[in-house]
Design a protein around this motif. Sequence first.
Motif, PDB file in Angstrom:
ATOM      1  N   LEU A 196       1.034  -1.225  -0.178  1.00  0.00           N
ATOM      2  CA  LEU A 196      -0.038   0.003  -0.253  1.00  0.00           C
ATOM      3  C   LEU A 196       0.637   1.555  -0.009  1.00  0.00           C
ATOM      4  CD1 LEU A 196      -3.159  -1.117   2.565  1.00  0.00           C
ATOM      5  CD2 LEU A 196      -2.940  -0.455   0.099  1.00  0.00           C
ATOM      6  N   GLY A 197       1.796   1.118   0.654  1.00  0.00           N
ATOM      7  CA  GLY A 197       3.234   1.943   0.132  1.00  0.00           C
ATOM      8  C   GLY A 197       3.308   2.137   1.538  1.00  0.00           C
ATOM      9  N   GLY A 198       4.097   3.429   2.040  1.00  0.00           N
ATOM     10  CA  GLY A 198       4.611   3.484   3.653  1.00  0.00           C
ATOM     11  C   GLY A 198       5.323   5.010   3.387  1.00  0.00           C
ATOM     12  N   ALA A 199       6.055   5.251   4.444  1.00  0.00           N
ATOM     13  CA  ALA A 199       6.558   6.921   5.056  1.00  0.00           C
ATOM     14  C   ALA A 199       7.843   6.539   5.617  1.00  0.00           C
ATOM     15  CB  ALA A 199       5.494   7.239   5.871  1.00  0.00           C
ATOM     16  N   VAL A 200       8.873   7.106   5.802  1.00  0.00           N
ATOM     17  CA  VAL A 200      10.385   7.409   6.568  1.00  0.00           C
ATOM     18  C   VAL A 200       9.508   9.054   6.989  1.00  0.00           C
ATOM     19  CG1 VAL A 200      12.258   8.107   5.887  1.00  0.00           C
ATOM     20  CG2 VAL A 200      10.700   6.312   4.566  1.00  0.00           C
ATOM     21  N   THR A 201      10.345   9.242   8.567  1.00  0.00           N
ATOM     22  CA  THR A 201      10.399   9.766   9.688  1.00  0.00           C
ATOM     23  C   THR A 201      11.576   9.972   9.946  1.00  0.00           C
ATOM     24  OG1 THR A 201       9.063   9.679  11.190  1.00  0.00           O
ATOM     25  CG2 THR A 201       7.443  10.017   9.774  1.00  0.00           C
ATOM     26  N   SER A 202      11.857  10.728  10.778  1.00  0.00           N
ATOM     27  CA  SER A 202      13.352  10.913  11.806  1.00  0.00           C
ATOM     28  C   SER A 202      12.745  11.556  13.197  1.00  0.00           C
ATOM     29  CB  SER A 202      13.937  11.679  10.580  1.00  0.00           C
ATOM     30  OG  SER A 202      14.467  13.156  10.432  1.00  0.00           O
ATOM     31  N   ASP A 203      13.725  10.788  13.806  1.00  0.00           N
ATOM     32  CA  ASP A 203      13.558  11.942  15.161  1.00  0.00           C
ATOM     33  C   ASP A 203      13.934  13.009  15.836  1.00  0.00           C
ATOM     34  OD1 ASP A 203      11.777   9.254  15.431  1.00  0.00           O
ATOM     35  OD2 ASP A 203      13.430   8.160  17.037  1.00  0.00           O
ATOM     36  N   ARG A 224       4.482   8.923  13.207  1.00  0.00           N
ATOM     37  CA  ARG A 224       3.665   9.859  12.504  1.00  0.00           C
ATOM     38  C   ARG A 224       4.336   8.944  11.506  1.00  0.00           C
ATOM     39  NH1 ARG A 224       6.980  13.257  10.251  1.00  0.00           N
ATOM     40  NH2 ARG A 224       8.220  13.486  11.663  1.00  0.00           N
ATOM     41  N   ALA A 225       5.302   8.419  10.925  1.00  0.00           N
ATOM     42  CA  ALA A 225       5.305   7.590  10.284  1.00  0.00           C
ATOM     43  C   ALA A 225       4.263   6.308  10.135  1.00  0.00           C
ATOM     44  CB  ALA A 225       6.629   6.895  10.374  1.00  0.00           C
ATOM     45  N   MET A 226       3.881   5.823  10.748  1.00  0.00           N
ATOM     46  CA  MET A 226       2.802   4.360  11.225  1.00  0.00           C
ATOM     47  C   MET A 226       1.781   5.733  10.043  1.00  0.00           C
ATOM     48  SD  MET A 226       3.412   2.401  14.509  1.00  0.00           S
ATOM     49  CE  MET A 226       4.659   3.279  15.991  1.00  0.00           C
ATOM     50  N   ALA A 229      11.340   4.213   9.297  1.00  0.00           N
ATOM     51  CA  ALA A 229      10.332   3.451   8.133  1.00  0.00           C
ATOM     52  C   ALA A 229       9.355   2.542   8.286  1.00  0.00           C
ATOM     53  CB  ALA A 229      11.322   2.736   7.249  1.00  0.00           C
ATOM     54  N   VAL A 230       8.318   2.226   7.969  1.00  0.00           N
ATOM     55  CA  VAL A 230       6.609   2.013   8.264  1.00  0.00           C
ATOM     56  C   VAL A 230       6.720   1.776   7.051  1.00  0.00           C
ATOM     57  CG1 VAL A 230       4.351   1.955   8.308  1.00  0.00           C
ATOM     58  CG2 VAL A 230       6.484   2.729  10.084  1.00  0.00           C
TER      59      VAL A 230
END
Length: 411
Positions: free
Chosen positions: A257-264, A280-282, A404-405
């Motif tokens: 379905l896709g995914g997302a990448v964030t950083s702390d 937020r990534a989830m 990453a999720v």
Amino acid sequence: MTKKIVITGIGATSPIGGTARDSWKALLAGESGARTLEHDWVAELALPVTFAATAKQSAADVLERHEVKRLDPSSQFALIAGREAWADAGSPEVAPERLAVDWSTGIGGVWTLLDAWDTLRERGPRRVLPMTVPMLMPNGPGAAIGMDLHARAGIRTVVSACASSTEALVNAYDHLQAGLADVVIAGGSEAAIHPLPIAAFASMQALSRRNDEPAIASRPYDLGRDGFVLGEGAAALVVETEEHAKARGARIYAELLGGAVTSDAYHITAPDPEGSAAARAMKTAIEGAGASLTDVAHVNAHATSTPVGDIAEYNALRRVFGDHLDRIAVTATKASTGHLLGGAGAIEALFTVMALHERTAPPTINLTEQDPEIPLDVVTSPRALGDGDLIAISNSFGFGGHNAVAAFRSA
């Protein structure tokens, strides 16, 4: 127009199996890949940790001799997993210019690098192998797959610590959506069971010290958890547009379905205890796919078995799902495989795909007394996920604050 992206092939070599199917079967059976290291250097260097989750099958038993000699172990594992996934997908007929590789590693060719340094010091510069740089470079594993399969739409390598291969899978999705390829081989590999990484991870108190009980050392969510178990191996997924897959009559395991990448942006090794960026990534991965948070039935958690990390991920999960978290089947597969670092997200994505494909959540082993601060519904024996449309996510978090999720739907 958003395209449907699907998984059509899987491949792996892991601490619990020499293939993807064998690894999945062993996971369902509750096997552990952690074992005592038999190398002389363990005693010679007085390593404080004497076990790891080594690959169950030697790469030398699978590859040709010249391939073993010219590839770092991280690339050897990658080539084995990539070839299996490609064959499992039916060896798609695709123009080389429409085939890409999105690969990853957390550390790269550490064996080659350190062996070459020893050779230089002990035997001089003339004895350093001419293939040293190609073997040690982090993009070596992806390049090995790309050259083997003649992928000319791009070979990209992500290095984001333990989030690397989930990020590579997210990149594969984006590259297919952008029309840069019709088929992508995505995944990650790691081969860092070497005395230096072991000593370094042990020095930072990250590794379990259960030297007398390696099989039960990785114990996510358990009150007795004392660190992760270092693992090695690789996993690969063949990802393509649904249109391309259906046109060639391919078997579809699941939809990506896709995914997302964030950083702390919080700490170089410790996760943000509040888990806001991980959350937020989830949330972005799920809602970006047009799904509802309450549609999620299963989570393959990052869950390394460290005292701090497991709680931080729980906080992030609770922040995202609220009360619905109590109805989500959570699995921590590192309890069986150990932590494959840059390859962890790939093998866990593969397990998530298989969970949806077979509608069965795999178990978390070694959980004998669950930490009351982590009140999750942890799957401890294979559990049916039910009928209908199923959505699952796979989480990966890494040093440097990388999150990453990846999100999947049953086919």
